[in-house]
Design a protein around this motif. Structure first.
Motif, PDB file in Angstrom:
ATOM      1  N   THR A 166       0.913  -1.352   0.119  1.00 41.51           N
ATOM      2  CA  THR A 166      -0.028  -0.114   0.137  1.00 41.51           C
ATOM      3  C   THR A 166       1.040   1.201   0.032  1.00 41.51           C
ATOM      4  OG1 THR A 166      -0.176  -0.038   2.565  1.00 41.51           O
ATOM      5  CG2 THR A 166      -1.919  -1.054   1.270  1.00 41.51           C
ATOM      6  N   LYS A 167       0.258   2.270  -0.562  1.00 41.58           N
ATOM      7  CA  LYS A 167       1.057   3.674  -0.541  1.00 41.58           C
ATOM      8  C   LYS A 167       1.143   4.280   0.908  1.00 41.58           C
ATOM      9  CE  LYS A 167      -0.203   4.511  -5.450  1.00 41.58           C
ATOM     10  NZ  LYS A 167      -0.765   5.559  -6.450  1.00 41.58           N
ATOM     11  N   LEU A 169       0.082   6.117   3.849  1.00 39.48           N
ATOM     12  CA  LEU A 169      -1.280   6.774   4.125  1.00 39.48           C
ATOM     13  C   LEU A 169      -1.420   7.929   5.018  1.00 39.48           C
ATOM     14  CD1 LEU A 169      -2.854   3.158   5.036  1.00 39.48           C
ATOM     15  CD2 LEU A 169      -2.986   4.647   2.775  1.00 39.48           C
ATOM     16  N   ASP A 170      -0.314   8.739   5.116  1.00 39.73           N
ATOM     17  CA  ASP A 170      -0.090  10.008   5.739  1.00 39.73           C
ATOM     18  C   ASP A 170      -1.009  11.039   5.036  1.00 39.73           C
ATOM     19  OD1 ASP A 170       1.521   8.741   7.538  1.00 39.73           O
ATOM     20  OD2 ASP A 170       3.253   9.698   6.798  1.00 39.73           O
ATOM     21  N   HIS A 172      -4.278  10.649   4.468  1.00 32.72           N
ATOM     22  CA  HIS A 172      -5.327  10.274   3.788  1.00 32.72           C
ATOM     23  C   HIS A 172      -6.548  10.289   4.994  1.00 32.72           C
ATOM     24  CE1 HIS A 172      -2.634   8.758   0.936  1.00 32.72           C
ATOM     25  NE2 HIS A 172      -3.482   8.146   0.270  1.00 32.72           N
ATOM     26  N   ASN A 173      -7.770  10.553   4.528  1.00 38.30           N
ATOM     27  CA  ASN A 173      -8.826  10.518   5.275  1.00 38.30           C
ATOM     28  C   ASN A 173      -9.222   9.057   5.675  1.00 38.30           C
ATOM     29  OD1 ASN A 173     -10.533   9.309   3.301  1.00 38.30           O
ATOM     30  ND2 ASN A 173     -11.244  11.176   2.777  1.00 38.30           N
ATOM     31  N   ARG A 174      -9.970   8.975   6.783  1.00 37.28           N
ATOM     32  CA  ARG A 174     -10.369   7.566   7.388  1.00 37.28           C
ATOM     33  C   ARG A 174     -10.890   6.704   6.182  1.00 37.28           C
ATOM     34  NH1 ARG A 174     -15.191   7.749  11.408  1.00 37.28           N
ATOM     35  NH2 ARG A 174     -16.416   7.735   9.595  1.00 37.28           N
ATOM     36  N   ALA A 176     -10.253   6.580   2.998  1.00 36.52           N
ATOM     37  CA  ALA A 176      -9.335   5.989   2.341  1.00 36.52           C
ATOM     38  C   ALA A 176      -8.512   5.001   2.747  1.00 36.52           C
ATOM     39  CB  ALA A 176      -8.569   7.341   1.707  1.00 36.52           C
ATOM     40  N   ARG A 177      -8.257   5.299   3.829  1.00 34.06           N
ATOM     41  CA  ARG A 177      -7.209   4.470   4.927  1.00 34.06           C
ATOM     42  C   ARG A 177      -8.116   2.741   4.982  1.00 34.06           C
ATOM     43  NH1 ARG A 177      -3.465   6.345   8.297  1.00 34.06           N
ATOM     44  NH2 ARG A 177      -2.893   8.445   8.282  1.00 34.06           N
ATOM     45  N   ALA A 180      -7.809   1.408   1.324  1.00 35.78           N
ATOM     46  CA  ALA A 180      -6.593   0.996   0.941  1.00 35.78           C
ATOM     47  C   ALA A 180      -6.154  -0.528   1.501  1.00 35.78           C
ATOM     48  CB  ALA A 180      -5.551   1.921   1.164  1.00 35.78           C
ATOM     49  N   SER A 209      -6.434   5.851  12.265  1.00 31.60           N
ATOM     50  CA  SER A 209      -7.911   5.522  12.063  1.00 31.60           C
ATOM     51  C   SER A 209      -8.219   4.168  12.576  1.00 31.60           C
ATOM     52  CB  SER A 209      -8.298   5.589  10.636  1.00 31.60           C
ATOM     53  OG  SER A 209      -7.545   4.614   9.859  1.00 31.60           O
TER      54      SER A 209
END
Length: 240
Positions: A166-167, A169-170, A172-174, A176-177, A180, A209
């Motif tokens: 995974t890319k 996640l810093d 990213h909103n909840r 999106a996390r 992913a 999250s």
């Protein structure tokens, strides 16, 4: 004993946060202790974040855990991810400060003593092989190994796998996390028998999250774990 005294005289113990002189190995000096927000008192039973008010013994939940279904039963964290606590986590994770796993595990084991009942299996959140190759170690595995030593619990470093890279996640909103990480963590078929019917404690360095911990918990439950609890060194707290 004499040799140890000589070594201590030449290399006196240093604070793990700032290298100031301290009385014992792997400790914090008074200034760093003051700047590190240890989680105490009333907490959310699902994620360990500190809550206002007195602990009356009931199972309380924070706003996030009341709106997000958590696949695990209990969650605990030792520090608030802020100030010195944040710097300690980042030093362990990205700064090659593997020595920090020793005091961090002590803080975590002390804070989460209630979840080590019923002979659990302790497992770390896994890293993708490419990230492990680049970083050279999995900070979650360092923590879980030390916690197992302290508690006497069974440890399995490769019970879970991360086949999907995974890319970062810093930022990213909840949602999106969670999207992913939905299928990024799986069980290791060779270790499934160890988790079946057992309580599992999933260990990681920090909870934001909860998406990573949710994916790891679901992987453990998929092979028959009787219950999953989660334990992190630090917890991101909105109002901290």
């Amino acid at each position: 004993m004499a040799l140890q005294s000589v070594i201590r005289a030449i290399y006196p113990p240093q604070c793990v946060g700032c290298e100031a002189a301290v009385e014992s190995e792997h400790g914090l000096c008074a200034a760093c202790w003051r700047d590190t927000q240890f989680i105490q008192g009333t907490v959310c039973n699902s994620c360990g974040v500190p809550l206002l008010g007195d602990d009356g013994g009931e199972d309380l939940q924070c706003d996030d855990c009341m709106t997000i279904a958590r696949p695990w039963a209990k969650g605990r964290a030792a520090l608030v991810y802020k100030d010195k606590g944040r710097r300690l986590v980042l030093a362990l994770k990205h700064g090659d400060r593997t020595d920090l796993a020793i005091p961090a595990a002590q803080w975590m084991a002390q804070r989460a003593s209630d979840i080590f009942q019923d002979d659990p299996v302790i497992v770390p959140v896994p890293l993708h092989w490419s990230r492990l190759l680049k970083r050279r170690y999995n900070q979650a595995a360092l923590l879980s190994k030390q916690i197992a030593k302290l508690t006497g619990a069974t440890h399995c470093a490769d019970a879970l796998l991360r086949p999907v890279k995974t890319k970062p996640l810093d930022g990213h909103n909840r949602d999106a996390r969670f999207a992913a990480l939905a299928e990024a963590i799986t069980d290791n078929p060779r270790r499934a028998i160890l988790l079946k019917g057992r309580k599992v404690v999933v260990v990681d360095d920090v909870m934001t999250s909860g998406a990573t911990l949710a994916a790891a918990s679901c992987a453990a439950l998929s092979v028959g774990a009787s219950q999953v609890c989660v334990l992190t060194l630090a917890r991101v707290a909105k109002d901290a």
